[in-house]
Motif scaffolding. Structure first.
Motif, short mmCIF file in Angstrom:
data_model
loop_
_atom_site.label_atom_id
_atom_site.label_comp_id
_atom_site.label_asym_id
_atom_site.label_seq_id
_atom_site.Cartn_x
_atom_site.Cartn_y
_atom_site.Cartn_z
N VAL A 11 0.84 -1.20 0.00
CA VAL A 11 0.00 0.00 0.00
C VAL A 11 0.88 1.25 0.00
CG1 VAL A 11 -1.64 1.35 1.36
CG2 VAL A 11 -2.00 -1.10 1.05
N ALA A 12 1.94 1.27 0.80
CA ALA A 12 2.84 2.41 0.85
C ALA A 12 3.56 2.61 -0.49
CB ALA A 12 3.86 2.23 1.97
N LEU A 13 3.98 1.51 -1.12
CA LEU A 13 4.64 1.59 -2.41
C LEU A 13 3.69 2.12 -3.48
CD1 LEU A 13 7.14 1.07 -4.16
CD2 LEU A 13 6.34 -1.28 -4.47
N PHE A 19 10.64 2.91 -4.67
CA PHE A 19 11.10 2.00 -3.63
C PHE A 19 11.87 2.75 -2.53
CE2 PHE A 19 9.91 -1.02 -6.80
CZ PHE A 19 9.64 -2.19 -6.13
N GLY A 20 12.71 3.70 -2.94
CA GLY A 20 13.49 4.44 -1.94
C GLY A 20 12.62 5.29 -1.03
N LYS A 21 11.64 5.98 -1.61
CA LYS A 21 10.74 6.82 -0.81
C LYS A 21 9.88 5.96 0.11
CE LYS A 21 10.45 10.57 -4.19
NZ LYS A 21 9.56 11.33 -5.12
N THR A 29 14.77 -0.72 5.00
CA THR A 29 15.76 -0.63 3.94
C THR A 29 15.09 -0.90 2.60
OG1 THR A 29 16.34 -2.98 4.06
CG2 THR A 29 17.54 -1.48 5.52
N GLN A 30 15.66 -0.38 1.54
CA GLN A 30 15.08 -0.60 0.22
C GLN A 30 15.06 -2.07 -0.17
OE1 GLN A 30 16.12 2.40 -2.61
NE2 GLN A 30 15.80 1.05 -4.38
N PRO A 31 16.12 -2.86 0.14
CA PRO A 31 16.05 -4.30 -0.17
C PRO A 31 14.88 -5.00 0.53
CG PRO A 31 18.33 -3.66 0.21
CD PRO A 31 17.49 -2.48 0.57
#
Length: 301
Positions: A11-13, A19-21, A29-31
């Motif tokens: 949902v956030a993505l 991905f970074g934001k 972390t982004q990974p």
């Protein structure tokens, strides 16, 4: 089985589309963001997003609607359980505008912390419109707003009427000049310039009300200077940059003001109050906080 953490990340993505934001917003972390999306796609056995450029697939759009509803229902359920258990520990989240939070909530918050030391108070300092959305989505337990529009599934309780005033010198002169333009020749040269009204930005519910009422000022022409808070309006008006239209209660603690305060009886009054979700269970702690806020409002009138 779909993990709720994966849904929250998805949902956030979908909101940030980066991905970074998303990682920064969720303090991950982004990974790990990528891993959650990968695990979600593996579990559902469908592709949910296209990465370059970013977009949701049809399956992703369908999942987003279900995920948002699911997460909201869980938040509402948790809030109600907390209330039933009297919430002696945990977090109570409040949403309120800058002027309401600083003028009306500081003293009640101090009393609350003394009475309920195990409960953390979290404050969203935001606009009334945004506070409404936060309460609707159960991201805030309680909201304090001005000019609440009737909107399901929220319940609004008025705490006081809000009247308006103009802060700044020269308003009456500009009104006379607007009604009698020939009088300009009798005024100093600067009087021929158009007045400046110092107003909140267009993204606020207060500004919507003000815009509807501005014709009652009977100004033929004027400039608008937009600022981000009522305190900024007061500061700029005090510095002589124009006339600020502000709620009267915002000036009660400003004993040092040197500029003219003009009541605006033709401006429609509105309401200041609190909002909760319809049928929301209010804990003993929330009820006590509301009593303290009401006491503070009575003292400020």
């Amino acid at each position: 089985m779909i993990d709720l953490h994966w849904l929250n990340t998805f949902v956030a993505l979908s909101k940030h589309q980066h991905f970074g934001k998303t990682a920064a917003a969720l303090h991950m972390t982004q990974p790990n963001v990528s891993l959650h999306i990968k695990q979600l796609e593996q579990t559902t056995r469908v592709k949910l997003i296209e990465r370059n450029p970013f977009r949701l697939t049809l399956a992703g759009e369908r999942l987003l609607k279900s995920a948002e509803n699911t997460l909201m229902e869980l938040q509402i359920c948790q809030a109600d359980i907390n209330a039933i258990n009297e919430l002696n520990q945990g977090t109570l989240t409040i949403a309120a505008s800058d002027i309401i939070s600083r003028l009306l909530l500081i003293s009640p918050f101090q009393a609350f912390k003394k009475e309920y030391p195990g409960i953390d108070l979290s404050l969203f300092n935001t606009t009334s419109s945004q506070a409404t959305e936060l309460v609707k989505s159960a991201k805030a337990d309680l909201g304090f707003v001005i000019a609440q529009k009737e909107s399901q599934p929220l319940h609004f309780m008025e705490l006081r009427q809000v009247k308006w005033c103009a802060l700044g010198n020269g308003l009456e002169r500009w009104q006379r000049l607007s009604q009698d333009p020939e009088a300009i020749i009798e005024q100093p040269p600067l009087a021929a310039e158009e007045p400046t009204l110092i107003l909140l930005g267009h993204d606020t519910r207060t500004r919507e009300l003000i815009d509807l009422a501005l014709p009652s000022l009977q100004l033929a022409k004027y400039h608008v200077m937009e600022v981000g808070s009522v305190d900024a309006q007061i500061d700029w008006a005090e510095a002589g940059f124009g006339v600020a239209i502000v709620p009267s209660f915002s000036l009660h603690s400003k004993l040092h003001l040197q500029t003219t305060i003009t009541p605006l009886p033709h401006f429609p009054t509105t309401s200041l109050g609190y909002i909760v979700r319809q049928n929301q269970v209010l804990s003993r702690a929330i009820k006590q906080l509301l009593r303290w806020v009401d006491d503070e409002i009575q003292r400020s009138q």
